[in-house]
Design a protein around this motif. Structure first.
Motif: not given
Length: 309
Positions: A123-124, A148-149, A153-156, A186-187
């Motif tokens: 995954q990484l 931005a760690p 793990v954020d969804e792509q 967030d966006l």
């Protein structure tokens, strides 16, 4: 009562001193002053046995971790002291495979010690490759993770939406983006601040025909995204905090209305496809959008006049 508290405090101080000396004596290259300072800052560490310290520090030392970074990792993520050494080693291997360079990897792990819980190599690797394709170099990917760690793990699809907005809508350059903490937000936060500046006439996307090294006059990414609401309003948009807060509320309503219109349009499209002979037409638009772009917005909130002062 005061004397009893003083006695307890003295006992705690003596116990802390003894514990620091015990830890330092069992670990080569670590002095009791550094351990004492760490224990005073993170008292939780005193619940771990000296042998747990020794085992973890010994592994990190073997892996080439300097004392300063090692203590930063332990202080920032105390539960690493009970993590099995083989799991820590597995995680270190995982991060080394990112090819950020050994020095950068150590900085990254000391800044975000909980990364040492991560062992999903596949995954990484996929995440690094994805970001690499957008941001040119692995060093830039390292900078992104450092700032931005959550990108690990954020969804792509969440990350992709932010990339599109920052790089295509706002047309920022790669280096400017990776030096910021934009991906932490967030966006909606990115869109709100950018739209505010745009409607004030304080932000204009770089022309596609202009050389990318030509100054735009726009505020840099970090000033737009990484400042407090008050600093952004006063120092970047040249308005009051209250004026920006009003805009935030109105912008949220605008987004909600647009989302509702899109849902209605999708429903209409389904009806049209299921009943070909039935005509359906819905006039789409945002009353708030036209209001914000009119002079009434300036006269009501005083934003444009404030921006020009």
């Amino acid at each position: 009562m005061y004397r009893r508290n003083a006695t307890v405090k003295h006992y705690s101080t003596e116990k802390l001193k003894w514990y620091a000396e015990t830890i330092a004596s069992s670990i080569e290259g670590v002095d009791k002053t550094s351990i004492g300072a760490l224990l005073a800052t993170v008292p939780e560490l005193t619940k771990y046995a000296p042998e747990q310290w020794y085992r973890t520090v010994n592994l990190l030392t073997t892996e080439g971790m300097e004392v300063e970074k090692m203590l930063s990792i332990i202080g920032g993520h105390p539960s690493i002291l009970v993590r099995p050494p083989e799991k820590i080693a597995e995680s270190l291997h995982c991060w080394r495979s990112c090819q950020f360079g050994d020095a950068n990897m150590k900085v990254l792990l000391s800044a975000h010690p909980y990364f040492l819980e991560y062992t999903n190599h596949g995954q990484l690797a996929h995440r690094v490759a994805y970001l690499h394709s957008h941001f040119e170099t692995r060093k830039n990917v390292y900078r992104l993770f450092l700032n931005a760690p959550n990108l690990v793990v954020d969804e792509q699809h969440v990350t992709e939406a932010k990339i599109i907005y920052l790089m295509q809508t706002m047309r920022h350059e790669v280096l400017e983006v990776v030096k910021s903490c934009a991906f932490v937000h967030d966006l909606e936060h990115l869109r709100c601040r950018h739209t505010f500046l745009e409607r004030l006439g304080l932000f204009k996307p770089r022309s596609l025909k202009v050389d990318k090294n030509t100054p735009t006059g726009n505020p840099p990414v970090h000033q737009i995204t990484d400042t407090s609401d008050k600093r952004f309003a006063v120092k970047v948009a040249y308005v009051t905090l209250e004026e920006y807060e009003v805009f935030q509320d109105l912008f949220r309503r605008e987004i909600s209305q647009d989302d509702a219109h899109e849902a209605d349009d999708e429903l209409d499209q389904v009806e049209i496809e299921s009943e070909p002979r039935k005509s359906a037409y819905r006039k789409k638009g945002s009353h708030f959008m036209s209001w914000c772009s009119s002079d009434s917005f300036a006269s009501c909130e005083g934003l444009r006049s404030s921006a020009s002062q």
